[in-house]
Scaffold this motif. Structure first.
Motif, PDB file in Angstrom:
ATOM      1  N   PHE A  45       0.833  -1.199   0.000  1.00  0.00           N
ATOM      2  CA  PHE A  45       0.000   0.000   0.000  1.00  0.00           C
ATOM      3  C   PHE A  45       0.878   1.264   0.000  1.00  0.00           C
ATOM      4  N   GLN A  46       1.934   1.255   0.826  1.00  0.00           N
ATOM      5  CA  GLN A  46       2.833   2.408   0.867  1.00  0.00           C
ATOM      6  C   GLN A  46       3.576   2.583  -0.463  1.00  0.00           C
ATOM      7  N   SER A  47       4.037   1.488  -1.028  1.00  0.00           N
ATOM      8  CA  SER A  47       4.762   1.575  -2.312  1.00  0.00           C
ATOM      9  C   SER A  47       3.836   2.083  -3.408  1.00  0.00           C
ATOM     10  N   LYS A  48       2.601   1.663  -3.368  1.00  0.00           N
ATOM     11  CA  LYS A  48       1.647   2.116  -4.378  1.00  0.00           C
ATOM     12  C   LYS A  48       1.408   3.611  -4.261  1.00  0.00           C
ATOM     13  N   LEU A  49       1.266   4.106  -3.024  1.00  0.00           N
ATOM     14  CA  LEU A  49       1.075   5.546  -2.833  1.00  0.00           C
ATOM     15  C   LEU A  49       2.316   6.334  -3.290  1.00  0.00           C
ATOM     16  N   SER A  50       3.494   5.804  -2.961  1.00  0.00           N
ATOM     17  CA  SER A  50       4.722   6.494  -3.377  1.00  0.00           C
ATOM     18  C   SER A  50       4.843   6.535  -4.898  1.00  0.00           C
ATOM     19  N   ALA A  51       4.461   5.433  -5.568  1.00  0.00           N
ATOM     20  CA  ALA A  51       4.535   5.386  -7.031  1.00  0.00           C
ATOM     21  C   ALA A  51       3.571   6.396  -7.639  1.00  0.00           C
ATOM     22  N   GLU A  52       2.391   6.533  -7.088  1.00  0.00           N
ATOM     23  CA  GLU A  52       1.413   7.492  -7.612  1.00  0.00           C
ATOM     24  C   GLU A  52       1.905   8.930  -7.401  1.00  0.00           C
ATOM     25  N   ARG A  53       2.517   9.174  -6.236  1.00  0.00           N
ATOM     26  CA  ARG A  53       3.035  10.527  -5.969  1.00  0.00           C
ATOM     27  C   ARG A  53       4.147  10.889  -6.939  1.00  0.00           C
ATOM     28  N   ASP A  54       5.115   9.995  -7.117  1.00  0.00           N
ATOM     29  CA  ASP A  54       6.229  10.280  -8.008  1.00  0.00           C
ATOM     30  C   ASP A  54       5.758  10.439  -9.450  1.00  0.00           C
ATOM     31  N   LYS A  55       4.752   9.713  -9.851  1.00  0.00           N
ATOM     32  CA  LYS A  55       4.234   9.829 -11.220  1.00  0.00           C
ATOM     33  C   LYS A  55       3.596  11.200 -11.420  1.00  0.00           C
ATOM     34  N   GLN A  56       2.818  11.621 -10.410  1.00  0.00           N
ATOM     35  CA  GLN A  56       2.180  12.936 -10.528  1.00  0.00           C
ATOM     36  C   GLN A  56       3.238  14.055 -10.585  1.00  0.00           C
ATOM     37  N   LEU A  57       4.284  13.939  -9.773  1.00  0.00           N
ATOM     38  CA  LEU A  57       5.344  14.960  -9.808  1.00  0.00           C
ATOM     39  C   LEU A  57       6.067  14.952 -11.156  1.00  0.00           C
ATOM     40  N   ALA A  58       6.306  13.749 -11.693  1.00  0.00           N
ATOM     41  CA  ALA A  58       6.993  13.667 -12.990  1.00  0.00           C
ATOM     42  C   ALA A  58       6.115  14.247 -14.090  1.00  0.00           C
ATOM     43  N   ASP A  59       4.820  14.027 -14.007  1.00  0.00           N
ATOM     44  CA  ASP A  59       3.926  14.568 -15.017  1.00  0.00           C
ATOM     45  C   ASP A  59       3.878  16.100 -14.952  1.00  0.00           C
ATOM     46  N   LEU A  60       4.057  16.659 -13.785  1.00  0.00           N
ATOM     47  CA  LEU A  60       4.047  18.115 -13.627  1.00  0.00           C
ATOM     48  C   LEU A  60       5.427  18.728 -13.866  1.00  0.00           C
ATOM     49  N   GLY A  61       6.400  17.851 -14.094  1.00  0.00           N
ATOM     50  CA  GLY A  61       7.756  18.342 -14.335  1.00  0.00           C
ATOM     51  C   GLY A  61       8.475  18.719 -13.079  1.00  0.00           C
ATOM     52  N   LEU A  62       7.950  18.298 -11.937  1.00  0.00           N
ATOM     53  CA  LEU A  62       8.556  18.653 -10.659  1.00  0.00           C
ATOM     54  C   LEU A  62       9.481  17.563 -10.145  1.00  0.00           C
ATOM     55  N   GLY A  63       9.537  16.468 -10.850  1.00  0.00           N
ATOM     56  CA  GLY A  63      10.396  15.388 -10.400  1.00  0.00           C
ATOM     57  C   GLY A  63      10.870  14.572 -11.596  1.00  0.00           C
ATOM     58  N   PRO A  64      11.991  13.861 -11.399  1.00  0.00           N
ATOM     59  CA  PRO A  64      12.525  13.075 -12.516  1.00  0.00           C
ATOM     60  C   PRO A  64      11.621  11.848 -12.806  1.00  0.00           C
ATOM     61  N   LYS A  65      11.582  11.506 -14.084  1.00  0.00           N
ATOM     62  CA  LYS A  65      10.772  10.342 -14.468  1.00  0.00           C
ATOM     63  C   LYS A  65      11.370   9.034 -13.935  1.00  0.00           C
ATOM     64  N   ILE A  66      12.691   9.033 -13.806  1.00  0.00           N
ATOM     65  CA  ILE A  66      13.314   7.803 -13.336  1.00  0.00           C
ATOM     66  C   ILE A  66      12.868   7.452 -11.930  1.00  0.00           C
ATOM     67  N   ALA A  67      12.636   8.494 -11.111  1.00  0.00           N
ATOM     68  CA  ALA A  67      12.161   8.261  -9.743  1.00  0.00           C
ATOM     69  C   ALA A  67      10.762   7.646  -9.772  1.00  0.00           C
ATOM     70  N   ALA A  68       9.926   8.145 -10.707  1.00  0.00           N
ATOM     71  CA  ALA A  68       8.569   7.588 -10.822  1.00  0.00           C
ATOM     72  C   ALA A  68       8.619   6.135 -11.261  1.00  0.00           C
ATOM     73  N   GLN A  69       9.528   5.829 -12.169  1.00  0.00           N
ATOM     74  CA  GLN A  69       9.636   4.446 -12.645  1.00  0.00           C
ATOM     75  C   GLN A  69      10.144   3.521 -11.534  1.00  0.00           C
TER      76      GLN A  69
END
Length: 358
Positions: free
Chosen positions: A154-178
């Motif tokens: 559950f925690q990993s899923k939430l972290s993955a969703e957060r990193d994806k949203q940041l990457a989509d907004l350009g606020l975080g690297p895509k590699i972190a989301a992956q």
């Protein structure tokens, strides 16, 4: 001196011839007279003759026989196990109830076997309870592991969703989301495996407990058998009635199947008659009978005819249709009369007890 006497030889011969002819004539006349006489009546010993007056009227054709009263229901009590008679608590002739103790047997082997079976059952039940507690603890540990895996997923899923949203907004690297997405997938797999392990462990626990239960049931059945053998060392009457026989003595060794006692119901008796085989051929079922107990006559009817012959007699059972007189007990000697037929207006003469037709 002697003087010889003169004898006429001719006269002497004639005299002899006359005597001879007279003798022959007498023999011939006697033979002729005897041949014309009627045969003399046969002679028999007076003690062997049945003398009776000829009568006319109604006649009952009956057969008679001696016998005794026997119980209709008899309970034979055998020994269930091998043992030695330790106590003889009652004597024949007393009234007993189903729970009346008649005998007590002893058998150290059976007592030891029952004790061993009892302890084996207790040990099996203790092993079952111990196994159940251990498996329950193991299941809780596996469930805790599964809960931790679910929480990580559950925690990993939430972290993955957060990193994806940041990457989509350009606020975080895509590699972190992956990377977060990969961690979430791994956590999901661990969660699924942990759930399957809980299910498999539950099934395994049920199978192990079922096997242990089967072993306990086997031990319980063995203990029940040994306990029944131990209980059978105390011999009960088993039915209400009168104790007829108790043919064992204290100290006597008995084997399984040995008759220990005989209990009968004295209020339900029947007559057992011995009828001569020459007369039994005329007896049929349900024919009327009378039983003389020497203290009263009881009506009855035939219920059984023994097909075999023993010592020239056949056994005929007669059930009693009337109340028993005072003093009627099993093995009481009685006289029985069975009515074969009833004839009206006939000429008849008495017949001895063992006489037969023609």
């Amino acid at each position: 001196m002697d003087i010889p006497r003169k004898v006429d030889l001719r006269k002497r011969r004639l005299r002899r011839l006359g005597f001879t002819l007279a003798g022959i004539a007498a023999i011939l006349l006697t033979t002729l007279g005897l041949s014309r006489l009627k045969p003399a009546a046969p002679e028999v010993d007076r003690s062997t003759v049945w003398v009776d007056a000829v009568k006319r009227g109604n006649m009952d054709i009956q057969v008679r026989g001696l016998g005794k009263l026997v119980p209709e229901e008899v309970l034979w009590i055998p020994a269930q196990v091998e043992g030695r008679v330790a106590q003889k608590l009652v004597l024949p002739g007393i009234a007993v109830n189903p729970d009346t103790v008649l005998l007590k047997l002893s058998s150290p082997q059976i007592e030891q076997a029952a004790l061993d079976a009892e302890w084996q059952l207790k040990a099996g039940e203790a092993d079952y309870n111990s196994m159940k507690a251990q498996l329950a603890s193991k299941l809780l540990d596996q469930q805790s592991t599964a809960a931790t895996a679910k929480s990580d997923y559950f925690q990993s899923k939430l972290s993955a969703e957060r990193d994806k949203q940041l990457a989509d907004l350009g606020l975080g690297p895509k590699i972190a989301a992956q990377l977060s997405e990969a961690k979430a997938q791994a956590a999901e797999t661990r969660d699924q495996i942990a759930g399957q392990q809980v299910g498999e462990l539950s099934n395994s626990i049920q199978a192990q407990l079922a096997a242990q239960k089967a072993r306990i049931e086997q031990l319980r059945a063995l203990y029940s058998l040994k306990k029944g053998q131990l209980d059978s060392l105390t011999v009960y009457a088993g039915a209400a009635g009168v104790l007829q026989e108790l043919p064992v003595e204290p100290g006597q060794q008995v084997t399984a199947g040995t008759t220990l006692a005989k209990v009968a119901q004295p209020n339900h008796l029947k007559a057992q008659l011995q009828i001569a085989e020459t007369q039994a051929k005329d007896i049929q079922l349900n024919q009327r009978a009378e039983i003389d107990t020497h203290n009263g006559i009881i009506p009855g009817h035939v219920i059984r005819i023994d097909p075999s012959v023993q010592n020239g007699t056949r056994t005929v059972d007669v059930t009693l249709d009337g109340p028993l007189p005072a003093g009627a007990v099993p093995d009481l000697s009685v006289d029985g009369t069975i009515e074969i037929a009833h004839l009206n207006d006939v000429v008849y003469v008495g017949r001895p007890a063992f006489g037969q037709s023609e």
